[in-house]
Design an enzyme around this catalytic site. Structure first.
Site, PDB file in Angstrom:
ATOM      1  N   ASN A   7       0.827  -1.209   0.000  1.00 41.10           N
ATOM      2  CA  ASN A   7       0.000   0.000   0.000  1.00 41.10           C
ATOM      3  C   ASN A   7       0.867   1.266   0.000  1.00 41.10           C
ATOM      4  O   ASN A   7       1.417   1.657   1.032  1.00 41.10           O
ATOM      5  CB  ASN A   7      -0.903  -0.048   1.237  1.00 41.10           C
ATOM      6  CG  ASN A   7      -1.926   1.058   1.252  1.00 41.10           C
ATOM      7  OD1 ASN A   7      -1.766   2.081   0.596  1.00 41.10           O
ATOM      8  ND2 ASN A   7      -2.986   0.855   2.021  1.00 41.10           N
ATOM      9  N   ILE A   8       0.930   1.907  -1.146  1.00 36.41           N
ATOM     10  CA  ILE A   8       1.775   3.106  -1.289  1.00 36.41           C
ATOM     11  C   ILE A   8       1.269   4.267  -0.424  1.00 36.41           C
ATOM     12  O   ILE A   8       2.041   5.140  -0.018  1.00 36.41           O
ATOM     13  CB  ILE A   8       1.881   3.526  -2.785  1.00 36.41           C
ATOM     14  CG1 ILE A   8       2.932   4.630  -3.027  1.00 36.41           C
ATOM     15  CG2 ILE A   8       0.538   3.977  -3.341  1.00 36.41           C
ATOM     16  CD1 ILE A   8       4.344   4.191  -3.021  1.00 36.41           C
ATOM     17  N   ASP A  65       0.644  -2.764  10.301  1.00 30.39           N
ATOM     18  CA  ASP A  65      -0.663  -3.382  10.138  1.00 30.39           C
ATOM     19  C   ASP A  65      -1.693  -2.541  10.894  1.00 30.39           C
ATOM     20  O   ASP A  65      -1.424  -2.098  12.012  1.00 30.39           O
ATOM     21  CB  ASP A  65      -0.637  -4.811  10.662  1.00 30.39           C
ATOM     22  CG  ASP A  65      -1.600  -5.650   9.867  1.00 30.39           C
ATOM     23  OD1 ASP A  65      -1.325  -5.893   8.691  1.00 30.39           O
ATOM     24  OD2 ASP A  65      -2.654  -6.027  10.418  1.00 30.39           O
ATOM     25  N   GLY A 140      -8.861   3.880   1.619  1.00 29.06           N
ATOM     26  CA  GLY A 140      -9.246   2.945   2.693  1.00 29.06           C
ATOM     27  C   GLY A 140     -10.478   3.429   3.447  1.00 29.06           C
ATOM     28  O   GLY A 140     -11.495   3.806   2.853  1.00 29.06           O
ATOM     29  N   ASP A 142     -10.578   6.106   5.264  1.00 25.89           N
ATOM     30  CA  ASP A 142     -10.514   7.562   5.496  1.00 25.89           C
ATOM     31  C   ASP A 142     -11.847   8.279   5.233  1.00 25.89           C
ATOM     32  O   ASP A 142     -12.188   9.216   5.961  1.00 25.89           O
ATOM     33  CB  ASP A 142      -9.403   8.200   4.651  1.00 25.89           C
ATOM     34  CG  ASP A 142      -8.036   8.099   5.334  1.00 25.89           C
ATOM     35  OD1 ASP A 142      -7.969   7.539   6.445  1.00 25.89           O
ATOM     36  OD2 ASP A 142      -7.048   8.572   4.751  1.00 25.89           O
ATOM     37  N   LYS A 162      -3.755  15.151   8.654  1.00 22.79           N
ATOM     38  CA  LYS A 162      -3.962  13.761   9.102  1.00 22.79           C
ATOM     39  C   LYS A 162      -2.710  13.260   9.818  1.00 22.79           C
ATOM     40  O   LYS A 162      -2.784  12.614  10.858  1.00 22.79           O
ATOM     41  CB  LYS A 162      -4.304  12.865   7.903  1.00 22.79           C
ATOM     42  CG  LYS A 162      -4.476  11.406   8.298  1.00 22.79           C
ATOM     43  CD  LYS A 162      -4.725  10.476   7.134  1.00 22.79           C
ATOM     44  CE  LYS A 162      -4.750   9.021   7.599  1.00 22.79           C
ATOM     45  NZ  LYS A 162      -4.785   8.048   6.527  1.00 22.79           N
ATOM     46  N   HIS A 167      -3.293   7.462  13.895  1.00 22.13           N
ATOM     47  CA  HIS A 167      -2.837   6.238  14.549  1.00 22.13           C
ATOM     48  C   HIS A 167      -1.417   5.891  14.065  1.00 22.13           C
ATOM     49  O   HIS A 167      -0.546   5.503  14.823  1.00 22.13           O
ATOM     50  CB  HIS A 167      -3.814   5.098  14.223  1.00 22.13           C
ATOM     51  CG  HIS A 167      -4.107   4.943  12.757  1.00 22.13           C
ATOM     52  ND1 HIS A 167      -4.410   6.010  11.944  1.00 22.13           N
ATOM     53  CD2 HIS A 167      -4.123   3.862  11.942  1.00 22.13           C
ATOM     54  CE1 HIS A 167      -4.605   5.605  10.705  1.00 22.13           C
ATOM     55  NE2 HIS A 167      -4.435   4.295  10.679  1.00 22.13           N
ATOM     56  N   ARG A 168      -1.204   6.102  12.773  1.00 20.26           N
ATOM     57  CA  ARG A 168       0.103   5.816  12.152  1.00 20.26           C
ATOM     58  C   ARG A 168       1.177   6.720  12.754  1.00 20.26           C
ATOM     59  O   ARG A 168       2.287   6.291  13.041  1.00 20.26           O
ATOM     60  CB  ARG A 168      -0.040   6.049  10.640  1.00 20.26           C
ATOM     61  CG  ARG A 168       1.204   5.856   9.826  1.00 20.26           C
ATOM     62  CD  ARG A 168       0.889   5.668   8.364  1.00 20.26           C
ATOM     63  NE  ARG A 168       0.057   4.493   8.153  1.00 20.26           N
ATOM     64  CZ  ARG A 168      -1.237   4.537   7.818  1.00 20.26           C
ATOM     65  NH1 ARG A 168      -1.825   5.684   7.591  1.00 20.26           N
ATOM     66  NH2 ARG A 168      -1.926   3.422   7.691  1.00 20.26           N
TER      67      ARG A 168
HETATM   68  P1  IMP Z   1      -3.821  -3.424   6.564  1.00 22.39           P
HETATM   69  O1  IMP Z   1      -4.287  -4.841   6.766  1.00 22.39           O
HETATM   70  O2  IMP Z   1      -2.798  -2.992   7.555  1.00 22.39           O
HETATM   71  O3  IMP Z   1      -3.364  -3.121   5.168  1.00 22.39           O
HETATM   72  O4  IMP Z   1      -5.026  -2.442   6.838  1.00 22.39           O
HETATM   73  C1  IMP Z   1      -6.322  -2.861   7.062  1.00 22.39           C
HETATM   74  C2  IMP Z   1      -7.278  -1.989   6.293  1.00 22.39           C
HETATM   75  O5  IMP Z   1      -7.265  -0.687   6.860  1.00 22.39           O
HETATM   76  C3  IMP Z   1      -6.960  -1.830   4.816  1.00 22.39           C
HETATM   77  O6  IMP Z   1      -8.151  -1.935   4.096  1.00 22.39           O
HETATM   78  C4  IMP Z   1      -6.392  -0.431   4.707  1.00 22.39           C
HETATM   79  O7  IMP Z   1      -6.709   0.186   3.478  1.00 22.39           O
HETATM   80  C5  IMP Z   1      -7.088   0.274   5.858  1.00 22.39           C
HETATM   81  N1  IMP Z   1      -6.274   1.356   6.418  1.00 22.39           N
HETATM   82  C6  IMP Z   1      -5.095   1.233   7.071  1.00 22.39           C
HETATM   83  N2  IMP Z   1      -4.652   2.434   7.471  1.00 22.39           N
HETATM   84  C7  IMP Z   1      -5.561   3.333   7.023  1.00 22.39           C
HETATM   85  C8  IMP Z   1      -5.637   4.749   7.097  1.00 22.39           C
HETATM   86  O8  IMP Z   1      -4.788   5.456   7.627  1.00 22.39           O
HETATM   87  N3  IMP Z   1      -6.717   5.294   6.525  1.00 22.39           N
HETATM   88  C9  IMP Z   1      -7.684   4.572   5.905  1.00 22.39           C
HETATM   89  N4  IMP Z   1      -7.669   3.258   5.810  1.00 22.39           N
HETATM   90  C10 IMP Z   1      -6.598   2.630   6.354  1.00 22.39           C
END
Ligand code: IMP
Length: 185
Positions: A7-8, A65, A140, A142, A162, A167-168
């Site tokens: 995920n870029i 994750d 995602g 957002d 953001k 969380h990130r």
């Molecule tokens: P992953 O398994 O860590 O890739 O993330 C689980 C889900 O959460 C995926 O569908 C991601 O697109 C979504 N996701 C993770 N971080 C974010 C964010 O900061 N904003 C929106 N969606 C997120």
């Protein structure tokens, strides 16, 4: 330092966070499709992913994750967030919440680092709410996450706004604090 993900968007946010810091690291994107083990712990999923990434990369690397935990749905989708996003998506989540007054949710991030010896993980969390309407911007979840103390969804914010609160951001700050302080390692 290498960052593995498919995920870029995650990389773009992390890269912006580290590049505006004075004492920092340079992060390189390593595109990898890592398997998600079935587990009810985000931490276990992240730790398993960093082991897979290290096996491929053979030098220090980190992964991230995430999960969206919705109170009225007993913390669903949580560790299943990626699957739920791909299947029912944001519209499906809003449908599940159609009659729910409780809109509380939290977004969690786990960063896992491995260099062949050391194995560390760091968590970040932000609380917020799921709106009644979809906002059509952002990636995602957002478009359906309004962080606390805000009227806008993450999707309606610019990247820097953001990045100040996400969380990130919380997980990245803990990771850098540890990584850049040799006495802690
Ligand atoms: P992953 O398994 O860590 O890739 O993330 C689980 C889900 O959460 C995926 O569908 C991601 O697109 C979504 N996701 C993770 N971080 C974010 C964010 O900061 N904003 C929106 N969606 C997120």
């Amino acid at each position: 330092m290498d960052f593995a993900s498919s995920n870029i968007n995650k990389y773009n946010e992390i890269n912006d966070m580290v590049s505006v810091r004075r004492n920092s690291i340079k992060v390189t994107f390593k595109k990898m499709e890592l398997k998600e083990i079935q587990s009810d712990s985000l931490l276990e999923v992240a730790e398993n992913k960093v082991l897979q990434a290290f096996k491929i990369n053979q030098k220090e690397i980190f992964v991230e994750d995430d999960g969206l935990f919705i109170e009225a749905l007993n913390d669903f989708p949580g560790v299943y967030s990626s699957y739920v996003s791909k299947t029912i998506g944001n519209v499906g989540i809003l449908d599940l919440l159609a009659n729910k007054v409780n809109r509380n949710a939290s977004f969690k991030s786990i960063i896992a680092f491995h260099d062949g010896h050391k194995f560390k993980s760091f968590t970040g969390e932000i609380k917020g709410k799921i709106p009644f309407e979809l906002t059509n911007v952002g990636w995602g979840f957002d478009p359906i996450f309004v962080p606390e103390n805000s009227d806008l969804t993450f999707g309606q914010m610019d990247l820097k706004t953001k990045n100040k609160i996400s969380h990130r951001r919380a997980a990245v700050d803990k990771f850098l604090k540890w990584y850049l302080n040799p006495r802690q390692k």
